[in-house]
Design an enzyme around this catalytic site. Sequence first.
Site, PDB file in Angstrom:
ATOM      1  N   THR A 325       0.826  -1.219   0.000  1.00 33.44           N
ATOM      2  CA  THR A 325       0.000   0.000   0.000  1.00 33.44           C
ATOM      3  C   THR A 325       0.861   1.272   0.000  1.00 33.44           C
ATOM      4  O   THR A 325       2.070   1.215   0.139  1.00 33.44           O
ATOM      5  CB  THR A 325      -0.922   0.004   1.225  1.00 33.44           C
ATOM      6  OG1 THR A 325      -0.140  -0.345   2.369  1.00 33.44           O
ATOM      7  CG2 THR A 325      -2.045  -0.975   1.082  1.00 33.44           C
ATOM      8  N   ASP A 326       0.160   2.423  -0.132  1.00 32.65           N
ATOM      9  CA  ASP A 326       0.866   3.722  -0.164  1.00 32.65           C
ATOM     10  C   ASP A 326       0.868   4.374   1.215  1.00 32.65           C
ATOM     11  O   ASP A 326       0.728   5.579   1.341  1.00 32.65           O
ATOM     12  CB  ASP A 326       0.177   4.673  -1.141  1.00 32.65           C
ATOM     13  CG  ASP A 326      -0.110   4.029  -2.471  1.00 32.65           C
ATOM     14  OD1 ASP A 326       0.829   3.461  -3.035  1.00 32.65           O
ATOM     15  OD2 ASP A 326      -1.259   4.068  -2.932  1.00 32.65           O
ATOM     16  N   THR A 351       1.704   8.416   5.198  1.00 35.95           N
ATOM     17  CA  THR A 351       0.915   8.576   3.976  1.00 35.95           C
ATOM     18  C   THR A 351       1.860   9.037   2.876  1.00 35.95           C
ATOM     19  O   THR A 351       2.554  10.031   3.033  1.00 35.95           O
ATOM     20  CB  THR A 351      -0.291   9.528   4.177  1.00 35.95           C
ATOM     21  OG1 THR A 351      -0.795   9.853   2.895  1.00 35.95           O
ATOM     22  CG2 THR A 351       0.061  10.780   4.926  1.00 35.95           C
ATOM     23  N   ARG A 352       1.911   8.273   1.793  1.00 37.00           N
ATOM     24  CA  ARG A 352       2.974   8.544   0.819  1.00 37.00           C
ATOM     25  C   ARG A 352       2.565   9.500  -0.292  1.00 37.00           C
ATOM     26  O   ARG A 352       3.360  10.293  -0.719  1.00 37.00           O
ATOM     27  CB  ARG A 352       3.467   7.234   0.198  1.00 37.00           C
ATOM     28  CG  ARG A 352       4.126   6.368   1.215  1.00 37.00           C
ATOM     29  CD  ARG A 352       5.202   5.473   0.636  1.00 37.00           C
ATOM     30  NE  ARG A 352       5.751   4.697   1.722  1.00 37.00           N
ATOM     31  CZ  ARG A 352       5.233   3.565   2.179  1.00 37.00           C
ATOM     32  NH1 ARG A 352       4.167   3.053   1.602  1.00 37.00           N
ATOM     33  NH2 ARG A 352       5.756   2.939   3.198  1.00 37.00           N
ATOM     34  N   VAL A 353       1.327   9.425  -0.767  1.00 35.92           N
ATOM     35  CA  VAL A 353       0.986  10.291  -1.895  1.00 35.92           C
ATOM     36  C   VAL A 353       0.014  11.407  -1.530  1.00 35.92           C
ATOM     37  O   VAL A 353      -0.192  12.320  -2.308  1.00 35.92           O
ATOM     38  CB  VAL A 353       0.409   9.488  -3.088  1.00 35.92           C
ATOM     39  CG1 VAL A 353       1.470   8.701  -3.778  1.00 35.92           C
ATOM     40  CG2 VAL A 353      -0.720   8.596  -2.636  1.00 35.92           C
TER      41      VAL A 353
END
Length: 493
Positions: A325-326, A351-353
């Site tokens: 997951t991102d 949270t990456r994006v």
Amino acid sequence: MQSYEDYLKTSNEYGLVANITHPTAVVDGLPGATPGELVVFESGEVGQILSLHNKQIEVLLFSRKPVRVGSKLTRTDTRLSVPVGEKLLGMTINPLGETLTNGKTPPFFKEQRDIDIVPPKITQRQRITSSFLTGVGVIDLLLPLGKGQRELVVGDRKTGKTSFLLTTILKQVQEGTIVVYAAIGKQLSDIKKLKTFFEKEKVSESIVLVAASTNESPSLIYLTPFTAMTIAEYFRDQGRDVAVIFDDLSTHAKFYRQIALIAKRFPGRESYPGDVFYTHARLLERAGNFTHPQKGEVAITCLPIAETVEANLTNYIVSNLISITDGHILFDFSIFSQGRRPAVNVPLSVTRVGKQTQDSVRRDLTRTLLAFLTQYERAKSFTHFGTELTDEIKSMLKRGKELSQILDQPTTQVIPITIAVIFAAMIWKGMLTEFDEATIDKLMSTLIAKYEKDEKTKKFLDNLVDKENVKQSLLLLEQKREEVIALCQPNKN
Ligand code: ATP
Ligand code: MG
């Protein structure tokens, strides 16, 4: 689906069940069978071909009724598919597309879709650029998500994972998103609770609930997230943004392990089959932000849940999912037991994006608040020693406490992002020092109610946070402080 006799006429082949270890059966005959093909038994039950051996084949049974040794079956030349259509909205179905009440597929669906497809290629995808709001202050302010993101919701039992997603659903339905909820191996009472919640909050018309309870065959439970994703893809193709929720994938992996062990697959780590990572990756890769011919772009945002034991994130399935997951939102039992709701552990969540979808005010504010909360947590630990505190630390402790207070919210309360930003900024800047925590909570509730009802108030407040950078917004907030506080007071009439 047609009957056994109809399929027998076309295939001209039948097989006999030689041996059964539920949910798999070994079958003699059917020389033309291919892996993944559906089979139908004399009694009308359905199964899927799992593997081909020298002379025998292995079939996965979806039936609740027992299939007997010696029963006949034939192949269908079709793959597993579910009926899709606009009418699914508001329905509760099982992973084969049948209603839970009478076990039949409603007759009005014209389209069928394969449930296990290859995920879309990179050329069909777009960069994630718009925010996915959850209505949960702590997430929208500190751990922002983007439309098309895959964010894992992870935590111990009973730490509020489902409750957080219910608030998210309320917010997303307000925004016009379709929600597909996969209840994977849940108790029937939990499924009923979900339905009642959706009906009570009047959102069921935007939700498709795909459910397989613990009473169902493990193979049916295994199919649940695939069916949910297929339905999400249908609505995406109609140009609607979709949110898919898998509750939960740890249970999914356990049922998959059960099937694999019975089918005598070679056990891997923790006895899970070797392809469990591939199974989840292939499923989650079907989410994302996609190109749409009319709309430009549409997104399938995916929020899978994973359960940990004693907050162990290094568990095999959980660490697999974290890497697919991102990012992940961690629900922490120790925070839950302090009475905080939602019990999100912000420093350990990722949270990456999501950050790339924020405007500059929110981005600056997120950065500042995160730094402030870290300082606050550190300062809080000093108070345990009974040391004498400077005025500066005291004021920080007060502001930190107020901030944590406004980030606590009940499941049914949706906090608009504008309100969350205004209150967080005012508390951080010390503009609400004359109020105590309980009053601040009341002020916020009043302002939320007015924001939702009154278009003029909404415009005025939105305008305060819609600036080039956080400095300008704060300046404006300081100028308009009295006006905002006046708005927070309940109307006299
Ligand atoms: P499970 O492991 O059973 O799936 P879970 O992690 O999904 O549990 P929930 O069922 O969502 O947890 O929540 C556990 C309990 O905490 C419930 O009784 C719920 O009412 C309560 N709870 C969780 N979040 C909130 C909240 N924001 N406000 C009030 N109560 C909450
Ligand atoms: Mg739950």
